[in-house]
Design a protein around this motif. Structure first.
Motif, mmCIF file in Angstrom:
data_model
loop_
_atom_site.group_PDB
_atom_site.id
_atom_site.type_symbol
_atom_site.label_atom_id
_atom_site.label_comp_id
_atom_site.label_asym_id
_atom_site.label_seq_id
_atom_site.Cartn_x
_atom_site.Cartn_y
_atom_site.Cartn_z
ATOM 1 N N ASN A 1 48.723 30.479 -25.242
ATOM 2 C CA ASN A 1 47.283 30.400 -25.415
ATOM 3 C C ASN A 1 46.657 31.764 -25.157
ATOM 4 O OD1 ASN A 1 44.770 29.219 -25.917
ATOM 5 N ND2 ASN A 1 45.293 27.394 -24.734
ATOM 6 N N GLU A 2 45.400 31.904 -25.572
ATOM 7 C CA GLU A 2 44.630 33.125 -25.319
ATOM 8 C C GLU A 2 43.412 32.765 -24.496
ATOM 9 O OE1 GLU A 2 44.031 36.355 -28.156
ATOM 10 O OE2 GLU A 2 44.978 35.017 -29.615
ATOM 11 N N TYR A 3 42.958 33.727 -23.707
ATOM 12 C CA TYR A 3 41.857 33.496 -22.790
ATOM 13 C C TYR A 3 40.886 34.668 -22.826
ATOM 14 C CZ TYR A 3 45.586 30.615 -20.891
ATOM 15 O OH TYR A 3 46.610 29.731 -20.756
ATOM 16 N N ALA A 4 39.635 34.351 -22.598
ATOM 17 C CA ALA A 4 38.624 35.360 -22.287
ATOM 18 C C ALA A 4 38.087 34.981 -20.921
ATOM 19 C CB ALA A 4 37.507 35.366 -23.320
ATOM 20 N N LEU A 5 38.211 35.888 -19.981
ATOM 21 C CA LEU A 5 37.765 35.652 -18.612
ATOM 22 C C LEU A 5 36.606 36.589 -18.324
ATOM 23 C CD1 LEU A 5 41.346 35.743 -17.075
ATOM 24 C CD2 LEU A 5 40.084 33.732 -17.842
ATOM 25 N N ILE A 6 35.541 36.056 -17.781
ATOM 26 C CA ILE A 6 34.382 36.870 -17.432
ATOM 27 C C ILE A 6 34.145 36.728 -15.934
ATOM 28 C CG2 ILE A 6 31.929 37.323 -17.812
ATOM 29 C CD1 ILE A 6 32.288 35.961 -20.580
ATOM 30 N N LEU A 7 34.256 37.830 -15.240
ATOM 31 C CA LEU A 7 34.026 37.849 -13.805
ATOM 32 C C LEU A 7 32.740 38.603 -13.522
ATOM 33 C CD1 LEU A 7 37.231 37.899 -14.348
ATOM 34 C CD2 LEU A 7 37.345 38.311 -11.906
ATOM 35 N N THR A 8 31.892 38.016 -12.694
ATOM 36 C CA THR A 8 30.665 38.674 -12.257
ATOM 37 C C THR A 8 30.820 38.948 -10.767
ATOM 38 O OG1 THR A 8 29.419 37.416 -13.898
ATOM 39 C CG2 THR A 8 28.146 38.489 -12.162
ATOM 40 N N PHE A 9 30.437 40.161 -10.363
ATOM 41 C CA PHE A 9 30.651 40.618 -8.993
ATOM 42 C C PHE A 9 29.334 40.833 -8.250
ATOM 43 C CE2 PHE A 9 34.327 41.869 -11.420
ATOM 44 C CZ PHE A 9 35.389 41.630 -10.574
ATOM 45 N N THR A 10 29.453 40.871 -6.921
ATOM 46 C CA THR A 10 28.320 41.282 -6.107
ATOM 47 C C THR A 10 27.980 42.721 -6.456
ATOM 48 O OG1 THR A 10 29.840 41.944 -4.351
ATOM 49 C CG2 THR A 10 28.849 39.747 -4.156
ATOM 50 N N GLU A 11 26.812 43.158 -6.058
ATOM 51 C CA GLU A 11 26.368 44.510 -6.399
ATOM 52 C C GLU A 11 27.330 45.576 -5.885
ATOM 53 O OE1 GLU A 11 22.386 47.136 -5.744
ATOM 54 O OE2 GLU A 11 22.116 45.040 -6.364
ATOM 55 N N ASP A 12 27.949 45.335 -4.723
ATOM 56 C CA ASP A 12 28.908 46.316 -4.193
ATOM 57 C C ASP A 12 30.297 46.174 -4.818
ATOM 58 O OD1 ASP A 12 30.013 44.076 -2.968
ATOM 59 O OD2 ASP A 12 29.539 44.725 -0.931
ATOM 60 N N GLY A 13 30.489 45.141 -5.665
ATOM 61 C CA GLY A 13 31.750 44.963 -6.366
ATOM 62 C C GLY A 13 32.880 44.402 -5.535
ATOM 63 N N LYS A 14 32.596 43.918 -4.322
ATOM 64 C CA LYS A 14 33.659 43.472 -3.425
ATOM 65 C C LYS A 14 33.983 41.985 -3.531
ATOM 66 C CE LYS A 14 33.059 47.164 -0.106
ATOM 67 N NZ LYS A 14 32.855 47.511 1.294
ATOM 68 N N GLN A 15 33.079 41.194 -4.125
ATOM 69 C CA GLN A 15 33.325 39.767 -4.233
ATOM 70 C C GLN A 15 32.933 39.260 -5.615
ATOM 71 O OE1 GLN A 15 31.056 38.035 -1.007
ATOM 72 N NE2 GLN A 15 32.871 37.999 0.287
ATOM 73 N N VAL A 16 33.671 38.274 -6.076
ATOM 74 C CA VAL A 16 33.358 37.617 -7.344
ATOM 75 C C VAL A 16 32.330 36.526 -7.050
ATOM 76 C CG1 VAL A 16 34.278 36.216 -9.233
ATOM 77 C CG2 VAL A 16 35.629 38.103 -8.306
ATOM 78 N N THR A 17 31.230 36.533 -7.807
ATOM 79 C CA THR A 17 30.198 35.507 -7.626
ATOM 80 C C THR A 17 30.267 34.431 -8.706
ATOM 81 O OG1 THR A 17 28.582 36.790 -8.898
ATOM 82 C CG2 THR A 17 28.619 37.112 -6.497
ATOM 83 N N ARG A 18 30.897 34.750 -9.815
ATOM 84 C CA ARG A 18 31.021 33.786 -10.912
ATOM 85 C C ARG A 18 32.293 34.107 -11.691
ATOM 86 N NH1 ARG A 18 27.402 30.319 -13.743
ATOM 87 N NH2 ARG A 18 28.014 30.084 -15.911
ATOM 88 N N PHE A 19 33.000 33.066 -12.105
ATOM 89 C CA PHE A 19 34.229 33.220 -12.886
ATOM 90 C C PHE A 19 34.148 32.230 -14.037
ATOM 91 C CE2 PHE A 19 38.490 32.343 -14.185
ATOM 92 C CZ PHE A 19 39.207 33.502 -13.963
#
Length: 99
Positions: free
Chosen positions: A58-76
């Motif tokens: 299969n193929e996937y598109a993953l979109i990760l959104t990070f906190t402003e400092d880039g240290k944590q994922v807020t949405r996947f």
């Protein structure tokens, strides 16, 4: 695919029930795009595995959104070929339930 969002623990529990049906499961990252301004990363990936009904892929598109400092994922968010997934999972479930 109409699935509700899952916490990490819920997703781990879900994976523990389906992963035994797949062997030699591998994931390849085909492309990554990072956007520091919007704090996002988009990943194009593919997977493959062996099952008792044949090869899965299969193929996937993953979109990760990070906190402003880039240290944590807020949405996947994950996008997958849902038509293929539904057909394959139904066929695999049918084959494994008839044993």
């Amino acid at each position: 695919m109409g699935r509700a969002a899952k916490s990490n623990d819920e997703y781990r529990a879900y994976l523990s029930t389906i992963m035994p049906l797949y062997s030699n499961f591998t994931v390849a990252v085909l492309q990554e795009i990072h956007d520091a301004e919007t704090h996002t990363c988009i990943i194009h990936a593919s997977s493959k595995a062996e099952t008792e009904i044949g090869q899965y892929g299969n193929e996937y598109a993953l979109i990760l959104t990070f906190t402003e400092d880039g240290k944590q994922v807020t949405r996947f968010e994950e996008f997958v070929d849902s038509a293929y997934s539904e057909r394959f999972v139904a066929a695999l479930a049918k084959a494994t339930s008839s044993q």
